[in-house]
Design a protein around this motif. Structure first.
Motif, mmCIF file in Angstrom:
data_model
loop_
_atom_site.group_PDB
_atom_site.id
_atom_site.type_symbol
_atom_site.label_atom_id
_atom_site.label_comp_id
_atom_site.label_asym_id
_atom_site.label_seq_id
_atom_site.Cartn_x
_atom_site.Cartn_y
_atom_site.Cartn_z
ATOM 1 N N ILE A 57 0.842 -1.046 -0.019
ATOM 2 C CA ILE A 57 0.079 -0.105 -0.044
ATOM 3 C C ILE A 57 0.904 1.327 -0.179
ATOM 4 C CG2 ILE A 57 -1.975 -1.097 1.097
ATOM 5 C CD1 ILE A 57 -0.860 0.113 3.730
ATOM 6 N N PRO A 58 0.309 2.123 -0.190
ATOM 7 C CA PRO A 58 0.995 3.689 -0.096
ATOM 8 C C PRO A 58 1.729 3.922 1.339
ATOM 9 C CG PRO A 58 -0.948 4.006 -1.307
ATOM 10 C CD PRO A 58 -1.005 2.669 -0.646
ATOM 11 N N GLY A 59 2.906 4.764 1.195
ATOM 12 C CA GLY A 59 3.096 5.004 2.654
ATOM 13 C C GLY A 59 4.250 3.975 3.376
ATOM 14 N N GLU A 60 4.600 2.958 2.580
ATOM 15 C CA GLU A 60 5.506 1.933 3.309
ATOM 16 C C GLU A 60 7.036 2.449 2.912
ATOM 17 O OE1 GLU A 60 4.020 -2.135 3.744
ATOM 18 O OE2 GLU A 60 3.190 -1.727 2.048
ATOM 19 N N GLY A 61 7.366 3.393 2.113
ATOM 20 C CA GLY A 61 8.815 3.815 2.229
ATOM 21 C C GLY A 61 9.495 3.138 0.954
ATOM 22 N N LYS A 62 8.883 2.618 0.021
ATOM 23 C CA LYS A 62 9.617 2.017 -1.123
ATOM 24 C C LYS A 62 10.432 2.980 -2.004
ATOM 25 C CE LYS A 62 6.166 2.513 -4.565
ATOM 26 N NZ LYS A 62 6.910 3.636 -5.097
ATOM 27 N N SER A 63 10.213 4.147 -1.978
ATOM 28 C CA SER A 63 11.135 4.889 -2.845
ATOM 29 C C SER A 63 12.241 5.468 -2.085
ATOM 30 C CB SER A 63 10.243 6.257 -3.298
ATOM 31 O OG SER A 63 9.356 6.056 -4.424
ATOM 32 N N SER A 64 12.140 5.665 -0.770
ATOM 33 C CA SER A 64 13.459 5.748 -0.028
ATOM 34 C C SER A 64 14.186 4.521 -0.029
ATOM 35 C CB SER A 64 13.116 6.248 1.357
ATOM 36 O OG SER A 64 12.344 5.301 2.121
ATOM 37 N N VAL A 65 13.639 3.449 0.006
ATOM 38 C CA VAL A 65 14.496 1.962 -0.074
ATOM 39 C C VAL A 65 15.154 2.013 -1.449
ATOM 40 C CG1 VAL A 65 14.482 -0.451 -0.142
ATOM 41 C CG2 VAL A 65 13.217 0.971 1.795
ATOM 42 N N SER A 66 14.478 2.355 -2.578
ATOM 43 C CA SER A 66 15.063 2.537 -3.942
ATOM 44 C C SER A 66 16.106 3.205 -4.039
ATOM 45 C CB SER A 66 13.868 2.683 -4.855
ATOM 46 O OG SER A 66 13.059 1.787 -4.814
ATOM 47 N N ILE A 67 15.955 4.331 -3.499
ATOM 48 C CA ILE A 67 17.225 5.410 -3.668
ATOM 49 C C ILE A 67 18.338 4.934 -2.699
ATOM 50 C CG2 ILE A 67 17.909 7.685 -3.137
ATOM 51 C CD1 ILE A 67 14.920 8.920 -3.580
ATOM 52 N N CYS A 165 14.005 -0.400 -10.504
ATOM 53 C CA CYS A 165 12.610 0.046 -10.777
ATOM 54 C C CYS A 165 11.638 0.286 -9.697
ATOM 55 C CB CYS A 165 11.832 -0.901 -11.996
ATOM 56 S SG CYS A 165 12.859 -1.137 -13.403
ATOM 57 N N ASP A 166 11.409 1.689 -9.516
ATOM 58 C CA ASP A 166 10.698 1.863 -8.342
ATOM 59 C C ASP A 166 9.307 1.927 -8.999
ATOM 60 O OD1 ASP A 166 9.771 2.755 -5.875
ATOM 61 O OD2 ASP A 166 9.919 5.010 -6.486
ATOM 62 N N THR A 167 8.209 1.239 -8.412
ATOM 63 C CA THR A 167 7.113 1.176 -9.020
ATOM 64 C C THR A 167 5.920 1.509 -7.916
ATOM 65 O OG1 THR A 167 6.764 -1.261 -8.311
ATOM 66 C CG2 THR A 167 7.810 -0.900 -10.615
ATOM 67 N N PRO A 168 4.563 1.614 -8.469
ATOM 68 C CA PRO A 168 3.533 1.929 -7.501
ATOM 69 C C PRO A 168 3.141 0.610 -6.580
ATOM 70 C CG PRO A 168 2.844 2.455 -9.659
ATOM 71 C CD PRO A 168 4.255 1.786 -9.734
ATOM 72 N N VAL A 186 11.887 -9.281 -7.524
ATOM 73 C CA VAL A 186 11.110 -8.298 -6.733
ATOM 74 C C VAL A 186 11.352 -8.255 -5.357
ATOM 75 C CG1 VAL A 186 8.842 -7.598 -6.454
ATOM 76 C CG2 VAL A 186 9.075 -8.585 -8.779
ATOM 77 N N LEU A 187 11.544 -7.155 -4.935
ATOM 78 C CA LEU A 187 11.789 -6.869 -3.500
ATOM 79 C C LEU A 187 10.534 -6.201 -3.073
ATOM 80 C CD1 LEU A 187 15.218 -5.335 -3.302
ATOM 81 C CD2 LEU A 187 14.631 -7.703 -2.688
ATOM 82 N N LEU A 188 9.772 -6.660 -1.894
ATOM 83 C CA LEU A 188 8.550 -6.111 -1.482
ATOM 84 C C LEU A 188 8.934 -5.292 -0.176
ATOM 85 C CD1 LEU A 188 5.458 -5.820 -1.728
ATOM 86 C CD2 LEU A 188 5.301 -7.980 -0.426
ATOM 87 N N VAL A 189 8.871 -4.043 -0.289
ATOM 88 C CA VAL A 189 8.817 -3.226 0.996
ATOM 89 C C VAL A 189 7.708 -3.382 1.984
ATOM 90 C CG1 VAL A 189 9.230 -0.779 1.749
ATOM 91 C CG2 VAL A 189 10.558 -1.868 -0.080
ATOM 92 N N VAL A 190 8.042 -3.783 3.189
ATOM 93 C CA VAL A 190 6.876 -3.760 3.941
ATOM 94 C C VAL A 190 7.274 -2.872 5.331
ATOM 95 C CG1 VAL A 190 5.440 -5.288 5.524
ATOM 96 C CG2 VAL A 190 6.277 -6.097 3.427
ATOM 97 N N ARG A 191 6.328 -2.003 5.463
ATOM 98 C CA ARG A 191 6.531 -1.023 6.798
ATOM 99 C C ARG A 191 5.834 -1.856 7.966
ATOM 100 N NH1 ARG A 191 3.913 4.799 7.807
ATOM 101 N NH2 ARG A 191 4.620 5.126 9.901
ATOM 102 N N GLN A 192 6.739 -2.007 9.009
ATOM 103 C CA GLN A 192 6.296 -2.592 10.297
ATOM 104 C C GLN A 192 5.193 -1.945 11.054
ATOM 105 O OE1 GLN A 192 8.954 -2.789 13.438
ATOM 106 N NE2 GLN A 192 8.467 -4.940 14.193
ATOM 107 N N LYS A 193 4.028 -2.578 11.035
ATOM 108 C CA LYS A 193 3.013 -2.094 12.050
ATOM 109 C C LYS A 193 2.181 -1.054 11.281
ATOM 110 C CE LYS A 193 4.738 -2.942 16.842
ATOM 111 N NZ LYS A 193 5.369 -2.357 17.840
ATOM 112 N N TYR A 194 2.149 -1.131 9.994
ATOM 113 C CA TYR A 194 1.694 -0.303 9.128
ATOM 114 C C TYR A 194 0.590 -0.856 8.007
ATOM 115 C CZ TYR A 194 0.948 3.724 6.091
ATOM 116 O OH TYR A 194 0.556 4.993 5.313
#
Length: 253
Positions: A57-67, A165-168, A186-194
């Protein structure tokens, strides 16, 4: 190819993105170095050069992880290209202060309105290259699913050691699932408790449905025990679809 220079590798703009540098807290740096080590280990055994990062979902920080993944891979001597494949709500140009480069990017390359050389920016300080999403097109899914996208990644693979590749978020739109066909893993970014367990499970299932090669998850905003907790900075990430706006503040480990 345009060149950009960052006077400070740690950028503190309105999004409060922390980019790994020698000034970053130890735990924050080590978390990304561990991720880099894992990616290098995988690459020795298989060809995982074209990496797709997404989230549930949005807000898990995948773009910051990508960078930051691009940053630490490049710091280790790898040739790295970071592509903003979110042609709906692109954010990388904001995080990296490349707003003036938005007129040319992925959408214009795929539509034949700009050359590859015109659409890649080199960050001399950060040591990696960036292709922004470009102007928002009316048909992002169709562009990402096109033969031109596959051909583009094949061409870029001859020039770079890693393409990120940073994706939606994969649970909101099909873009990440479709693009995974052209990527090695694929790497799936998961924000803890979110994100909830069901949301993460659904995201995984969406990727499995298209036979995506899931390499693993990056746990964002990991909360260690108070006895060993160390300040690790934060990555504040905004993402908005329609009327929904969420944010995350956390570290990757």
């Amino acid at each position: 190819m345009a060149k950009f220079f960052q006077k400070n590798k740690t950028i503190h703009d309105e999004n409060k993105l922390e980019i790994v540098s020698d000034k970053s807290p130890f735990a924050y740096v080590e978390a990304y170095k561990t991720l880099r080590t894992n990616m290098n280990f995988l690459s020795r055994n298989s060809q995982y050069k074209k990496l797709l990062l997404t989230s549930s979902i949005p807000g898990e920080g995948k773009s910051s992880v990508s960078i930051n993944l691009a940053r630490v891979l490049a710091e280790n001597g790898k040739r790295v290209l970071l592509i903003d494949c979110d042609m709906r709500k692109p954010m990388l140009h904001r995080y990296l202060r490349a707003q003036r480069f938005r007129s040319r990017g992925l959408s214009t390359v795929l539509s034949g309105n700009s050359t590859l050389e015109e659409s890649i920016a080199t960050f001399s300080d950060l040591q990696f290259d960036l292709m922004t999403a470009g102007p928002i097109p009316p048909n992002p899914t169709e562009l990402l699913a096109s033969a031109e996208m596959g051909n583009l990644l094949e061409l870029l693979e001859t020039r770079y050691d890693y393409i990120i590749c940073d994706t939606p978020p994969v649970s909101l739109v099909t873009d990440a699932a479709i693009l995974s066909e052209y990527c090695d893993g694929v790497l799936l970014v998961v924000r803890q408790k979110y994100a909830t367990f069901q949301q993460v499970k659904r995201a995984k299932q969406n990727l499995q449905n298209v036979h995506a090669q899931i390499l693993g998850c990056v746990l964002n905003q990991y909360d260690v025990s108070k006895n060993v907790r160390e300040s690790a900075g934060s990555a504040y990430y905004h993402y908005q679809y329609g009327d929904t706006k969420l944010a995350s503040d956390g570290m990757m480990q």
